[in-house]
Design a protein around this motif. Structure first.
Motif, mmCIF file in Angstrom:
data_model
loop_
_atom_site.group_PDB
_atom_site.id
_atom_site.type_symbol
_atom_site.label_atom_id
_atom_site.label_comp_id
_atom_site.label_asym_id
_atom_site.label_seq_id
_atom_site.Cartn_x
_atom_site.Cartn_y
_atom_site.Cartn_z
ATOM 1 N N ILE A 40 35.354 43.406 41.986
ATOM 2 C CA ILE A 40 33.972 43.534 41.518
ATOM 3 C C ILE A 40 33.895 43.131 40.047
ATOM 4 N N TYR A 41 34.891 43.552 39.258
ATOM 5 C CA TYR A 41 34.911 43.214 37.832
ATOM 6 C C TYR A 41 35.073 41.710 37.633
ATOM 7 N N VAL A 42 35.909 41.108 38.456
ATOM 8 C CA VAL A 42 36.087 39.650 38.392
ATOM 9 C C VAL A 42 34.761 38.976 38.714
ATOM 10 N N ALA A 43 34.097 39.428 39.760
ATOM 11 C CA ALA A 43 32.842 38.814 40.194
ATOM 12 C C ALA A 43 31.716 39.021 39.176
ATOM 13 N N LEU A 44 31.722 40.132 38.464
ATOM 14 C CA LEU A 44 30.651 40.430 37.509
ATOM 15 C C LEU A 44 30.855 39.791 36.140
ATOM 16 N N ILE B 130 32.150 26.104 34.902
ATOM 17 C CA ILE B 130 33.618 26.214 34.979
ATOM 18 C C ILE B 130 34.023 27.661 35.245
ATOM 19 N N LEU B 131 33.386 28.600 34.548
ATOM 20 C CA LEU B 131 33.711 30.014 34.749
ATOM 21 C C LEU B 131 33.409 30.464 36.177
ATOM 22 N N SER C 122 34.199 44.365 29.177
ATOM 23 C CA SER C 122 35.290 43.555 29.742
ATOM 24 C C SER C 122 36.669 44.115 29.395
ATOM 25 N N VAL C 123 36.813 44.747 28.243
ATOM 26 C CA VAL C 123 38.106 45.383 27.926
ATOM 27 C C VAL C 123 38.360 46.531 28.900
ATOM 28 N N TYR C 124 37.325 47.265 29.221
ATOM 29 C CA TYR C 124 37.481 48.318 30.234
ATOM 30 C C TYR C 124 37.885 47.701 31.575
ATOM 31 N N TRP C 125 37.187 46.631 31.961
ATOM 32 C CA TRP C 125 37.519 45.974 33.224
ATOM 33 C C TRP C 125 38.954 45.461 33.211
#
Length: 164
Positions: free
Chosen positions: A5-9, A66-67, A122-125
């Motif tokens: 989920i973190y990757v997708a968000l 690209i991302l 993002s650091v949390y993710w």
């Protein structure tokens, strides 16, 4: 929550930061032109100050595409996760650049507010990602940051040839 989920968000968080940059791009160019002493206006800064809004926006669009592609590949092939985490770290180094810019010009810079917020998120993710070789990830993040910087330079140059 599953780390996928973190990757997708992450592209969404990235884009909020970029939208803030787009909204305040023109005013920031004027601020930099007035606040930064001539001795600091080197080749890169002059290229930035002469950049059209269209080139800037298309560069961000290209980075986003690209991302999104890299995100899709990572979700399909989770063994690439350490590279994606390195990409997320490189993004955070980029945000650190915004903080440094704000300190240098002693003013708000576009991307700062959402950049700081997105870095915290993002650091949390990143801390939730199942990565076992952090030294590899850190080295890759530096290489990715250099590649991002080179990509931006190429986009600026191509955009200037077509839109300035």
């Amino acid at each position: 929550m599953d780390f996928r989920i973190y990757v997708a968000l992450f592209p969404t968080v990235f884009m909020f930061h970029e939208l803030e940059e787009i909204l305040f791009f023109k005013g920031y160019k004027e601020l930099i032109n007035n606040k930064v002493p001539k001795m600091f206006k080197g080749n890169y800064l002059n290229k930035y100050l002469n950049l059209s809004s269209r080139t800037f926006i298309l560069t961000i669009f290209e980075e986003f595409i690209i991302l999104v592609l890299i995100t899709g590949i990572t979700l399909l092939k989770i063994s690439y996760l350490k590279f994606y985490v390195a990409l997320m770290l490189a993004y955070n180094y980029h945000i650190l650049g915004h903080v440094i810019q704000a300190i240098v010009v002693q003013s708000y810079v576009p991307g700062l507010i959402f950049g700081i917020a997105s870095s915290i998120i993002s650091v949390y993710w990143i801390s939730m990602m199942p990565v076992n070789n952090w030294s590899f990830v850190l080295w890759c993040s530096v290489i990715i940051l250099v590649l991002i910087f080179l990509n931006i330079q190429i986009c600026f140059k191509v955009g200037k040839n077509f839109f300035n």
